[in-house]
Design an enzyme around this catalytic site. Sequence first.
Site, mmCIF file in Angstrom:
data_model
loop_
_atom_site.group_PDB
_atom_site.id
_atom_site.type_symbol
_atom_site.label_atom_id
_atom_site.label_comp_id
_atom_site.label_asym_id
_atom_site.label_seq_id
_atom_site.Cartn_x
_atom_site.Cartn_y
_atom_site.Cartn_z
ATOM 1 N N GLU A 242 -65.424 -34.206 -104.122
ATOM 2 C CA GLU A 242 -64.555 -34.979 -102.652
ATOM 3 C C GLU A 242 -65.731 -35.217 -101.619
ATOM 4 O OE1 GLU A 242 -61.996 -32.570 -100.259
ATOM 5 O OE2 GLU A 242 -61.494 -31.584 -101.746
ATOM 6 N N ASP B 169 -66.486 -27.275 -108.273
ATOM 7 C CA ASP B 169 -65.423 -27.133 -107.158
ATOM 8 C C ASP B 169 -64.393 -26.679 -108.300
ATOM 9 O OD1 ASP B 169 -62.946 -25.857 -106.397
ATOM 10 O OD2 ASP B 169 -63.227 -27.474 -104.901
ATOM 11 N N ASN C 119 -61.503 -23.859 -108.613
ATOM 12 C CA ASN C 119 -60.506 -24.038 -107.579
ATOM 13 C C ASN C 119 -59.312 -22.309 -108.734
ATOM 14 O OD1 ASN C 119 -59.529 -25.576 -105.523
ATOM 15 N ND2 ASN C 119 -59.553 -27.121 -106.921
#
Length: 565
Positions: free
Chosen positions: A301, A451, A453
């Site tokens: 991100e 990440d 998730n």
Amino acid sequence: MVLNTGEAFLYHEKGAETFTFMLRFEYPTLNVDRQFNFSRRVNESVDIFLNRIEQNITKSLIHKKKKKKKVDSTSEEIVNSNAKKNVFLYKQDIEINGDTICDMILENVDDLKLLVFDKTFVIKKNMPIVNSIALPSSILCGFPSYPAKFEAMYTEKHLSTFNWYKKHKHNRKNQWTHIGDGYLYVPNVSDIEHNLKITCIPKNETHSGPFIEVESKAVVEAGPGPCPCDTRQMFTKNKLTGKSFRVTSYNILADTYASTSYSKENLFPYCPEYALDMDYRKQLILKEILGFNSDIICLQEVDSRIYNNDFMPTLSMLHYSSVFNTKNESPEGLAIFFNEERFEKLSVDFTVIGQNTELPKFALVWSKIQNEKTKQRFLERNTIAQVIALRSKETPSEILIIGNTHLYFHPDADHIRLLQAYYTLIYINNFVEKMKKEHPQSNVSVILCGDFNSVPECGIYQLMTEKYVPENYKDWKSNLEEAVENVSLTHDTCFASACGTPLYTNYTPDFSGCLDYIFYEKNKFEVEQVIPMPSEEELTMHQGLPSIVFPSDHISLCADLKWTT
């Protein structure tokens, strides 16, 4: 910007239709000290070019004369010399014919001089120059500060000279105190309520350019106090050497998501708005990243603007090279930084996971999926993975493959994430095989950060650590309309999680759990140290993440690994 007296700067790239010309003209009798900038076409004559210089400077002199009650005879003669030519161009002390086209003199400016009202200027071409520089709008005590904007030409930033100064906000005498040097400065308590100023002399291997300075509009403010990363960084004060290296993985929460009204009002209503602002958060992120002294930094991100203006230029000054990829048209993506003093880049690549279902081995799994809704959802994702091959400079026989990814986030998409993770493994394995063929004498090993998730109870963790997910695994039915049947996954690499399975790597009031991992080949490395995670007390102190002391809704992972081969 301050040009030196007696120097004129010419900027022109071969083939360009225009050129830039700058000089500083001083005439003390009339209190004239002004910089003149000209943008001219290369196909105009020298006479036209020189006439424009003379017109602009004469206009400035006349303006000053009108304000001055008395002038000497020389000044009077200069400002009333319209009938007389006062600007000349010389090459090797021979006046250049006014009909000459400018383009003919731009290629080689050696021994080229400009005479303006009996003042001589040595012309220099394409010298280092800073076109734009600015300091950030938020400056916090104890956190790294650096130019928020730095645009330069013909300049090697690491060779340039930077100096920092401060002045109390109530000091009206413009008295500045020198406080440091270098591109990066960390304000201390004594700097609070002071404006900062940075100066730069741009340089490259052979030349120096004009001096430039800029003052901050904001004053240094008190920081948020002790941050959880301060405690964690007690374990990372020393840099590693030899076969040991440190890896950080961190989802830093992209500004494109944190700055929306929905995020402020619904996702993070407990976080003060100023602490959600990226100008505030990026200071905390950089302090955390730099304090870990990591050799490999995988970020998720990452806003392209923040990468280009903040992380890449700042970390490059600290000997980090990097690669960055966005998710198709998305303004955010993935970045891998590595310590170029310890590693040499061999190769880089990235993939949009949904764009190559023909990838060998994955294509076989793909052909078994009968649910068209699942296929469509998988293909519509812009999830990416990036990979870089690094050779250890201390142990040249070791090649390190670093993968970095950020998988699809939706709660009912465990089956999509599982397929994305499998695709990433196949993709990285193909990259590994390519490196092995190109470097047959080297040991090639893999680390995959990101990440994901996905909590440890879901299929990705089993796929990574057990090398197998059966066809009846629960993830395949995370969305009943998109259920996947008669598909199992297997691969050959023995992975383990360097930081184990912490209770939390993501902590908000709506969700808390372990989503982030540093996976490593457990038969190639040993874990020497796991940097302790923040306590639950620290995580809940401000209700959730992000907060005034946590710049992201995720917690960074950091571990020390060592080659065992």
